[in-house]
Design an enzyme around this catalytic site. Structure first.
Site, mmCIF file in Angstrom:
data_model
loop_
_atom_site.group_PDB
_atom_site.id
_atom_site.type_symbol
_atom_site.label_atom_id
_atom_site.label_comp_id
_atom_site.label_asym_id
_atom_site.label_seq_id
_atom_site.Cartn_x
_atom_site.Cartn_y
_atom_site.Cartn_z
ATOM 1 C CD GLN A 191 -2.681 -1.068 2.623
ATOM 2 O OE1 GLN A 191 -2.678 -2.085 3.302
ATOM 3 N NE2 GLN A 191 -3.321 0.033 3.016
ATOM 4 C CG PHE A 222 -8.301 -5.622 4.006
ATOM 5 C CD1 PHE A 222 -9.463 -4.955 3.655
ATOM 6 C CD2 PHE A 222 -7.987 -6.807 3.338
ATOM 7 C CE1 PHE A 222 -10.309 -5.458 2.666
ATOM 8 C CE2 PHE A 222 -8.824 -7.306 2.348
ATOM 9 C CZ PHE A 222 -9.982 -6.633 2.012
ATOM 10 C CD GLU A 226 -0.576 2.806 6.768
ATOM 11 O OE1 GLU A 226 -1.724 2.413 7.010
ATOM 12 O OE2 GLU A 226 -0.117 3.867 7.220
ATOM 13 N NE ARG A 304 -7.195 7.161 11.838
ATOM 14 C CZ ARG A 304 -7.872 8.126 11.214
ATOM 15 N NH1 ARG A 304 -9.122 8.379 11.538
ATOM 16 N NH2 ARG A 304 -7.297 8.838 10.276
ATOM 17 N NE ARG A 336 -12.692 -1.598 5.112
ATOM 18 C CZ ARG A 336 -13.305 -2.274 4.161
ATOM 19 N NH1 ARG A 336 -13.255 -3.589 4.148
ATOM 20 N NH2 ARG A 336 -13.960 -1.657 3.207
ATOM 21 C CG PHE A 338 -4.696 3.487 11.491
ATOM 22 C CD1 PHE A 338 -3.823 2.688 10.783
ATOM 23 C CD2 PHE A 338 -4.170 4.592 12.162
ATOM 24 C CE1 PHE A 338 -2.453 2.967 10.741
ATOM 25 C CE2 PHE A 338 -2.798 4.877 12.133
ATOM 26 C CZ PHE A 338 -1.950 4.059 11.415
ATOM 27 C CB THR A 433 -3.853 11.066 13.103
ATOM 28 O OG1 THR A 433 -2.903 10.010 13.081
ATOM 29 C CG2 THR A 433 -5.258 10.485 13.122
ATOM 30 C CB ALA A 502 -5.804 7.607 6.373
ATOM 31 C CD GLU A 705 -9.271 3.507 7.544
ATOM 32 O OE1 GLU A 705 -9.234 4.701 7.191
ATOM 33 O OE2 GLU A 705 -8.497 3.025 8.389
HETATM 34 N N1 MTE Z 1 -11.368 -2.565 0.090
HETATM 35 C C1 MTE Z 1 -10.803 -3.607 -0.562
HETATM 36 N N2 MTE Z 1 -11.534 -4.242 -1.492
HETATM 37 N N3 MTE Z 1 -9.534 -4.018 -0.287
HETATM 38 C C2 MTE Z 1 -8.770 -3.402 0.681
HETATM 39 O O1 MTE Z 1 -7.627 -3.794 0.915
HETATM 40 N N4 MTE Z 1 -8.653 -1.611 2.384
HETATM 41 C C3 MTE Z 1 -9.432 -0.771 3.286
HETATM 42 C C4 MTE Z 1 -10.484 0.019 2.515
HETATM 43 N N5 MTE Z 1 -11.229 -0.849 1.653
HETATM 44 C C5 MTE Z 1 -9.347 -2.292 1.391
HETATM 45 C C6 MTE Z 1 -10.655 -1.895 1.032
HETATM 46 C C7 MTE Z 1 -8.604 0.168 4.024
HETATM 47 S S1 MTE Z 1 -7.824 -0.352 5.427
HETATM 48 C C8 MTE Z 1 -8.466 1.462 3.640
HETATM 49 S S2 MTE Z 1 -7.570 2.564 4.557
HETATM 50 C C9 MTE Z 1 -9.080 1.964 2.415
HETATM 51 O O2 MTE Z 1 -9.801 0.970 1.708
HETATM 52 C C10 MTE Z 1 -7.967 2.493 1.509
HETATM 53 O O3 MTE Z 1 -8.441 2.943 0.309
HETATM 54 P P1 MTE Z 1 -9.132 4.386 0.117
HETATM 55 O O4 MTE Z 1 -8.269 5.370 0.844
HETATM 56 O O5 MTE Z 1 -9.119 4.567 -1.338
HETATM 57 O O6 MTE Z 1 -10.490 4.289 0.713
HETATM 58 N N1 HPA Z 2 -4.602 6.221 9.190
HETATM 59 C C1 HPA Z 2 -4.128 5.205 8.460
HETATM 60 N N2 HPA Z 2 -2.866 5.000 8.252
HETATM 61 C C2 HPA Z 2 -2.005 5.839 8.803
HETATM 62 C C3 HPA Z 2 -2.430 6.913 9.581
HETATM 63 C C4 HPA Z 2 -3.797 7.119 9.782
HETATM 64 O O1 HPA Z 2 -4.251 8.047 10.459
HETATM 65 N N3 HPA Z 2 -1.335 7.554 10.007
HETATM 66 C C5 HPA Z 2 -0.291 6.872 9.506
HETATM 67 N N4 HPA Z 2 -0.685 5.852 8.770
HETATM 68 MO MO1 MOS Z 3 -6.168 1.447 6.116
HETATM 69 S S1 MOS Z 3 -5.940 0.591 7.979
HETATM 70 O O1 MOS Z 3 -5.689 3.026 6.725
HETATM 71 O O2 MOS Z 3 -4.797 0.850 5.332
#
Ligand code: MTE
Ligand code: HPA
Ligand code: MOS
Length: 764
Positions: A191, A222, A226, A304, A336, A338, A433, A502, A705
């Site tokens: 990620q 998920f 990261e 968080r 997801r 966090f 954050t 995030a 999330e």
């Molecule tokens: N959806 C799918 N299909 N696969 C993933 O790995 N990760 C989740 C969420 N939805 C995820 C997902 C998490 S932890 C986050 S932070 C956000 O997607 C990241 O993507 P976005 O910032 O575009 O929402």
């Molecule tokens: N959310 C998700 N990932 C992160 C954050 C947060 O606030 N800060 C650092 N990595």
């Molecule tokens: Mo999502 S836990 O911020 O990758």
């Protein structure tokens, strides 16, 4: 617009790390990891492994050319154990062989001598021994200690949430390829391409410009990728640096489950004070986070949890203290939400406890304390709230009165099956954050045939961000999405990326894309004005054409692009976006850290088989604050997926480490995730569609999330069903509510069960 990946996904043609055609001479890696959770590493003997058929070389910490360090926030994590091991699964050696089978076979020949040291797996025990990752943090508003004296009701309690395995369908992995002049290209299932680039730079000693990271897509992240994708990329890069051969490592499921960190388990204490009118006047909590053996992202996750420890309620007096506790488990990491879900569980447990004691339904308390616009959260941010709108719409639309009446009728008629209901309102802050991470860049090229390629820092992991990026381009240029390609995420095209996390990926990278496209579109409009000999203010782009005062002209997109090229006008742009007006002062723990908040309310109904302890989630009916969704199809998918993942965390997914720090739930036979049978029978999602100005891309609020936290409702609904069966029990706030725990709770022995488990574990 449907997901741009749906065609190749459906046909099995989408390319993941393990689908990349391998180059001639590729070596396959496999990692030898510590069998012991804590100990002195006296000796590593790799001679027999190195002599195995097909084995090319075995690496240990001694082979590292740069630094043996992959810690991100804190430099406390070696890539390979050197003098001590800190968790079962900690990497010790890397076998490189001609095939994956040969590498894994040789692993069995590695011998290590480890002198065991005491093992801590419990965060409270770690805290008592002063084993903290960072100093504790306290968020405070008002004066809770003083106000408790004036409260009509005060209740205390404690609660626990367990970890969660990410179980991305694609396991962790990397593929490193040598380039000329010592440079290395790494395909990584990450990620955070820049996080990988930094880690590889540290371990190899190469400057970042000699390390190229490329990511096409992930089969899920998920949060698990990261930070923890860095490990495998650093291993492969080091091996390539040493051997000058391509090196690939794609983990097996069991390697992945054993060696990687998970959602942080939390154990927390709470105290809640209410007025007779059920206003929450004061709340105190102490949170113990099980960080595992190294910091990883734990300090940020901890923060968080504090940000979300009052969920969606206005509480004028709050003192919340959080400890990040060092234990001998694999370093736990982003998942997801966090830390938000863990923080929210505490206040929901406190409210449920108050409801138990007062003999009322928890939602009577929840409803009276929902955030109103202008209310201040413990960290100083005043909110623009949709909490009441979501709540009221859910209660009206789904007719809470009749849901309750049906449940009461059912319970009156049935003695061995009982239903329970819970309401779960949410409020989740959008932005990293860590303020500085809220920046992104996009690179847009328009080719002379009118087709467009866009690159950003966004990583597609199934959440649909590439589709949203394509929509931003299509809308700004007024062209057909078929003319747009979203390129892989590559550190040579986009530098210094924040991880895709995030929930802010589409906002940050979408806005950078919008900035780049707008700059090109403005230049094109100037060309159009010159060509048509009119004022640029009268020009708009629409339907792949130039429109003059709203009327279609002969000047089409392709002609316009060619005209710009012929006039030597740049058809490329690099856009940069940084979220405005956000800040946070860690000294005072006050600020305005979030661009905005996302709200929603879910009503969950469950049925428990009180003879067997098994249960079904009958329905989850929710109203979610989407802002103005730019892609309802993708956003609905995110809500359904997040909800079911949250229900899994709260009900059936049980991570078990024994007292020696060995992962017992180390395969899919012992770790159960929700399948179609355990998903809610009925999921209803209603949009709260608003037109208010916000900092989301096209006012389409982040959705990745927040829906996970609706799953918390399942725990409390099950808990209510238990009380409907046996009013004498006060079920523990001990998640997940597995069928075993459910059965013990139904008959009032959950505490005894917990003690027996602890005694057995200690004896073991
Ligand atoms: N959806 C799918 N299909 N696969 C993933 O790995 N990760 C989740 C969420 N939805 C995820 C997902 C998490 S932890 C986050 S932070 C956000 O997607 C990241 O993507 P976005 O910032 O575009 O929402
Ligand atoms: N959310 C998700 N990932 C992160 C954050 C947060 O606030 N800060 C650092 N990595
Ligand atoms: Mo999502 S836990 O911020 O990758």
């Amino acid at each position: 617009m449907k997901n741009i990946d749906s065609y190749t996904h459906t046909r099995g043609e989408s390319i993941y790390l393990d689908d990349i055609p391998v180059l001639y001479g590729t070596l396959y890696a496999a990692c030898f990891d510590s069998p012991v959770a804590h100990g002195k590493l006296i000796n590593i003997d790799t001679t027999a492994a190195a002599a195995c058929d097909g084995v090319f070389r075995v690496l240990t910490y001694k082979d590292i050319i740069g630094e043996n360090q992959i810690g991100g926030i804190i430099q406390d994590e070696p890539l390979f154990a050197d003098h001590e091991v800190h968790f079962c699964g900690m990497p010790i050696a890397l076998v490189l062989a001609e095939t994956g089978e040969a590498a894994r076979h040789a692993l069995k020949k590695i011998k290590v001598e480890i002198e065991p040291l005491p093992v801590i797996t419990n965060p409270r025990e770690a805290a008592a021994k002063g084993e903290l990752i960072v100093p504790p943090r306290t968020f405070k508003i008002g004066d809770s200690a003083a106000v408790f004296a004036d409260c009509d009701y005060v209740f205390n309690g404690c609660c626990d949430t367990n970890g969660q395995e990410h179980l991305y369908i694609e396991t962790q992995g990397a593929y490193a390829v040598p380039l000329e002049n010592g440079a290395i290209k790494i395909y990584s299932s990450t990620q955070g391409p820049t996080a990988v680039q930094r880690a590889v730079s540290k371990v190899t000693g190469l400057p970042m410009h000699n390390i190229e990271i490329d990511v096409t897509r992930l089969g899920g992240g998920f949060g698990g990728k990261e930070d923890q994708a860095n490990i495998w990329a650093a291993m492969c890069a080091l091996a390539t640096q040493i051997t000058r051969r391509p090196v690939k490592y794609s983990l097996t499921r069991m390697e992945d489950m054993r060696m990687t960190g998970k959602r942080h388990p939390y154990s927390s204490d709470f105290k809640i004070g209410l007025s007779k009118e059920l206003k929450i006047l004061a709340f105190e909590t102490t949170i113990f986070q099980n960080a595992g053996a190294a910091a990883d992202l734990s300090p940020a996750v901890l923060e968080r949890s504090l940000f979300h420890c009052t969920n969606t309620y206005f509480i004028p007096n709050v003192t919340a203290t959080a400890y990040s506790c060092r234990t001998h488990l694999p370093p736990n990491t982003a998942f997801r939400g966090f830390g938000g879900p863990q923080g929210m569980f505490v206040i929901e447990a406190a409210i449920a406890k108050a409801a138990d004691e007062l003999g009322i339904d928890a939602w009577q308390i929840q409803q009276k304390n929902l955030l109103q616009s202008g209310d201040e959260l413990p960290y100083g941010q005043k909110v623009v709230s949709e909490a009441n709108e979501c709540w009221n719409k859910a209660f009206d639309l789904y007719d809470m009165e009749s849901i309750k009446k049906n449940v009461d009728d059912f319970n009156a008629k049935h003695s061995l099956h009982k239903k329970g209901i819970a309401v779960m309102p949410i409020c989740f802050g959008i932005s990293f954050t860590n303020t500085l991470m809220n920046q992104a860049r996009a690179l847009v090229h328009v080719y002379t045939d009118g087709s467009v390629v866009v690159s950003t820092g966004a990583v597609e992991m199934g959440q649909g961000v590439n589709t949203k990026i394509a929509q931003v381009v299509a809308q700004t240029f007024a062209i057909n999405p078929a003319m747009i390609k979203v390129n892989s995420t590559n550190t040579y095209r986009i530098a210094n990326t924040s991880p895709s996390a995030a929930s802010a990926t589409a906002d940050l990278n979408g806005k950078a894309t919008l900035i780049a496209c707008t700059a090109i579109a403005d230049r094109l409009k100037s060309i159009a004005a010159t060509e048509l000999n009119v004022s640029v203010n009268d020009i708009t782009l629409k339907d792949e054409c130039v429109f003059l005062n709203g009327n279609k002209t002969e000047l089409g997109w392709n002609k316009l692009v060619l005209a710009a090229y012929n006039k030597r006008i740049s058809l490329s742009e690099h856009g940069h976006y940084a979220t405005p007006d956000i800040y946070f002062d860690k000294k005072t723990e006050k600020g305005h850290p979030f661009a905005y908040h996302v709200y929603g309310t879910a009503i969950t109904e469950v049925t428990v088989d009180c003879l067997r302890g098994i249960y079904e989630i009958d329905s989850v009916k929710l109203v979610h604050d989407f802002g103005s969704s730019m892609n309802p199809l993708i956003d609905l998918g995110q809500i359904e997926g997040g909800l079911v993942q949250g229900i899994g965390w709260m009900t059936m997914e049980e991570i078990v480490y024994d007292v020696n720090g060995q992962l017992k739930s180390n395969a899919l036979s012992t770790y159960k995730v929700p399948d179609i049978y355990s998903a809610p029978k009925d999921i209803r999602i209603e949009f709260l569609q608003t037109q208010k100005d916000n900092l989301a891309i096209f006012r389409s609020k982040a959705v990745g999330e927040p829906p996970l936290m609706y799953g918390i409702g399942a725990f409390f609904a099950l808990r209510n069903a238990i009380k409907n069966f046996n009013s004498a029990v006060k079920p523990l706030f001990d998640s997940p509510m597995t069928p075993e725990k459910m059965l013990m709770n139904l008959y009032g022995n959950a505490s005894a069960f917990r003690e027996i488990n602890a005694i057995q574990a200690a004896a073991h």
